[in-house]
Motif scaffolding. Sequence first.
Motif, PDB file in Angstrom:
ATOM      1  N   PRO A  35       5.191  68.943  91.177  1.00  0.00           N
ATOM      2  CA  PRO A  35       4.900  70.363  91.408  1.00  0.00           C
ATOM      3  C   PRO A  35       5.923  71.090  92.284  1.00  0.00           C
ATOM      4  CG  PRO A  35       3.338  68.977  92.600  1.00  0.00           C
ATOM      5  CD  PRO A  35       4.118  68.069  91.689  1.00  0.00           C
ATOM      6  N   GLU A  36       6.370  70.473  93.368  1.00  0.00           N
ATOM      7  CA  GLU A  36       7.348  71.139  94.243  1.00  0.00           C
ATOM      8  C   GLU A  36       8.712  71.231  93.573  1.00  0.00           C
ATOM      9  OE1 GLU A  36       7.456  70.135  98.472  1.00  0.00           O
ATOM     10  OE2 GLU A  36       5.555  69.081  98.191  1.00  0.00           O
ATOM     11  N   THR A  37       9.103  70.166  92.882  1.00  0.00           N
ATOM     12  CA  THR A  37      10.392  70.159  92.195  1.00  0.00           C
ATOM     13  C   THR A  37      10.413  71.214  91.098  1.00  0.00           C
ATOM     14  OG1 THR A  37      10.620  67.787  92.652  1.00  0.00           O
ATOM     15  CG2 THR A  37      12.024  68.723  90.912  1.00  0.00           C
ATOM     16  N   LEU A  38       9.355  71.281  90.307  1.00  0.00           N
ATOM     17  CA  LEU A  38       9.287  72.264  89.228  1.00  0.00           C
ATOM     18  C   LEU A  38       9.341  73.687  89.773  1.00  0.00           C
ATOM     19  CD1 LEU A  38       6.586  70.588  86.955  1.00  0.00           C
ATOM     20  CD2 LEU A  38       9.040  70.760  86.509  1.00  0.00           C
ATOM     21  N   ALA A  39       8.584  73.943  90.825  1.00  0.00           N
ATOM     22  CA  ALA A  39       8.593  75.286  91.425  1.00  0.00           C
ATOM     23  C   ALA A  39       9.985  75.625  91.947  1.00  0.00           C
ATOM     24  CB  ALA A  39       7.560  75.363  92.547  1.00  0.00           C
ATOM     25  N   THR A  52      12.771  80.724  82.135  1.00  0.00           N
ATOM     26  CA  THR A  52      12.474  79.304  81.990  1.00  0.00           C
ATOM     27  C   THR A  52      11.318  79.106  81.029  1.00  0.00           C
ATOM     28  OG1 THR A  52      10.951  79.244  83.862  1.00  0.00           O
ATOM     29  CG2 THR A  52      13.281  78.801  84.325  1.00  0.00           C
ATOM     30  N   LYS A  53      11.317  77.950  80.393  1.00  0.00           N
ATOM     31  CA  LYS A  53      10.243  77.602  79.471  1.00  0.00           C
ATOM     32  C   LYS A  53       9.782  76.193  79.803  1.00  0.00           C
ATOM     33  CE  LYS A  53       9.239  76.945  74.596  1.00  0.00           C
ATOM     34  NZ  LYS A  53       9.784  76.753  73.262  1.00  0.00           N
ATOM     35  N   ASP A  54       8.474  76.024  79.954  1.00  0.00           N
ATOM     36  CA  ASP A  54       7.917  74.696  80.155  1.00  0.00           C
ATOM     37  C   ASP A  54       8.051  73.920  78.856  1.00  0.00           C
ATOM     38  OD1 ASP A  54       7.177  75.414  82.720  1.00  0.00           O
ATOM     39  OD2 ASP A  54       5.122  75.919  82.158  1.00  0.00           O
ATOM     40  N   CYS A  55       8.317  72.614  78.977  1.00  0.00           N
ATOM     41  CA  CYS A  55       8.481  71.775  77.801  1.00  0.00           C
ATOM     42  C   CYS A  55       7.814  70.433  78.062  1.00  0.00           C
ATOM     43  CB  CYS A  55       9.968  71.594  77.479  1.00  0.00           C
ATOM     44  SG  CYS A  55      10.279  70.637  75.976  1.00  0.00           S
ATOM     45  N   GLY A  56       6.749  70.145  77.334  1.00  0.00           N
ATOM     46  CA  GLY A  56       6.024  68.900  77.542  1.00  0.00           C
ATOM     47  C   GLY A  56       5.204  68.944  78.815  1.00  0.00           C
ATOM     48  N   MET A 132      18.250  71.250  80.174  1.00  0.00           N
ATOM     49  CA  MET A 132      17.055  70.403  80.127  1.00  0.00           C
ATOM     50  C   MET A 132      16.849  69.737  81.486  1.00  0.00           C
ATOM     51  SD  MET A 132      16.730  66.885  77.973  1.00  0.00           S
ATOM     52  CE  MET A 132      15.282  65.837  78.021  1.00  0.00           C
ATOM     53  N   PHE A 133      15.756  70.064  82.133  1.00  0.00           N
ATOM     54  CA  PHE A 133      15.385  69.423  83.390  1.00  0.00           C
ATOM     55  C   PHE A 133      14.231  68.483  83.072  1.00  0.00           C
ATOM     56  CE2 PHE A 133      17.617  73.232  84.554  1.00  0.00           C
ATOM     57  CZ  PHE A 133      18.345  72.872  85.671  1.00  0.00           C
ATOM     58  N   LYS A 144      11.128  61.465  75.727  1.00  0.00           N
ATOM     59  CA  LYS A 144      10.300  61.406  74.523  1.00  0.00           C
ATOM     60  C   LYS A 144       9.246  62.500  74.550  1.00  0.00           C
ATOM     61  CE  LYS A 144       7.433  58.401  71.616  1.00  0.00           C
ATOM     62  NZ  LYS A 144       7.095  59.513  70.810  1.00  0.00           N
ATOM     63  N   ASN A 145       8.629  62.695  75.707  1.00  0.00           N
ATOM     64  CA  ASN A 145       7.617  63.739  75.836  1.00  0.00           C
ATOM     65  C   ASN A 145       8.211  65.113  75.539  1.00  0.00           C
ATOM     66  OD1 ASN A 145       6.310  65.803  78.075  1.00  0.00           O
ATOM     67  ND2 ASN A 145       4.794  64.591  76.953  1.00  0.00           N
ATOM     68  N   MET A 146       9.397  65.386  76.062  1.00  0.00           N
ATOM     69  CA  MET A 146      10.032  66.682  75.827  1.00  0.00           C
ATOM     70  C   MET A 146      10.479  66.831  74.371  1.00  0.00           C
ATOM     71  SD  MET A 146      12.164  67.386  79.354  1.00  0.00           S
ATOM     72  CE  MET A 146      12.565  69.093  78.948  1.00  0.00           C
ATOM     73  N   ILE A 147      11.009  65.754  73.796  1.00  0.00           N
ATOM     74  CA  ILE A 147      11.412  65.801  72.381  1.00  0.00           C
ATOM     75  C   ILE A 147      10.193  66.042  71.497  1.00  0.00           C
ATOM     76  CG2 ILE A 147      12.313  64.417  70.461  1.00  0.00           C
ATOM     77  CD1 ILE A 147      14.246  63.152  72.613  1.00  0.00           C
ATOM     78  N   ASP A 148       9.101  65.342  71.775  1.00  0.00           N
ATOM     79  CA  ASP A 148       7.861  65.540  71.010  1.00  0.00           C
ATOM     80  C   ASP A 148       7.329  66.964  71.160  1.00  0.00           C
ATOM     81  OD1 ASP A 148       8.006  62.898  70.185  1.00  0.00           O
ATOM     82  OD2 ASP A 148       6.420  62.190  71.543  1.00  0.00           O
ATOM     83  N   ALA A 149       7.642  67.609  72.285  1.00  0.00           N
ATOM     84  CA  ALA A 149       7.196  68.990  72.538  1.00  0.00           C
ATOM     85  C   ALA A 149       8.152  70.030  71.943  1.00  0.00           C
ATOM     86  CB  ALA A 149       7.040  69.212  74.042  1.00  0.00           C
TER      87      ALA A 149
END
Length: 164
Positions: A35-39, A52-56, A132-133, A144-149
């Motif tokens: 959460p802190e890193t993403l923010a 920015t766009k959330d991915c996965g 891509m972060f 894999k989670n991001m690719i699947d998303a």
Amino acid sequence: MECNKLLQEAAIFEQELVQMRRYLHSHAETGFDLPETLAFVKEKLSSMGYETKDCGKAGIVALAGGKKPGKVFLLRADMDALPMKEESGESFASKNEKMHACGHDLHTSMLLGAAKLLKAHEDEICGTVKLMFQPSEETFEGSKNMIDAGLLENPKVDAALMIH
């Protein structure tokens, strides 16, 4: 753009990147629980003018360029740390039983630095650079989670680069 000019521009905000890395280092988080890193990353990108766009589960994507035709090139940075106590004694050491022992704090800071340069030269970019972060590199689940998303689509990625 001449390479030496880009290096000179990057040198201007070197201390800003050092401070970013030290912040991320002292606020180490693991897996998909960032959460802190993403923010922090979203705030930095937004302040540069990125959408920015959330991915996965916990990934972030942003686009630079796209104003001129061309290929889509992806740059990746890892964001997660390891579940281990840091005993470095550094003033910016993590104190939460999690530690950036593999340099992902540096990876994230480097990509934020690249994002800053890319935004400053956005009108010169032929094609698009997809930033891509990635979370959860240490557990081999994040990419894999991001690719699947849908990471590799909209726009479709032609090539990619990462540092580890």
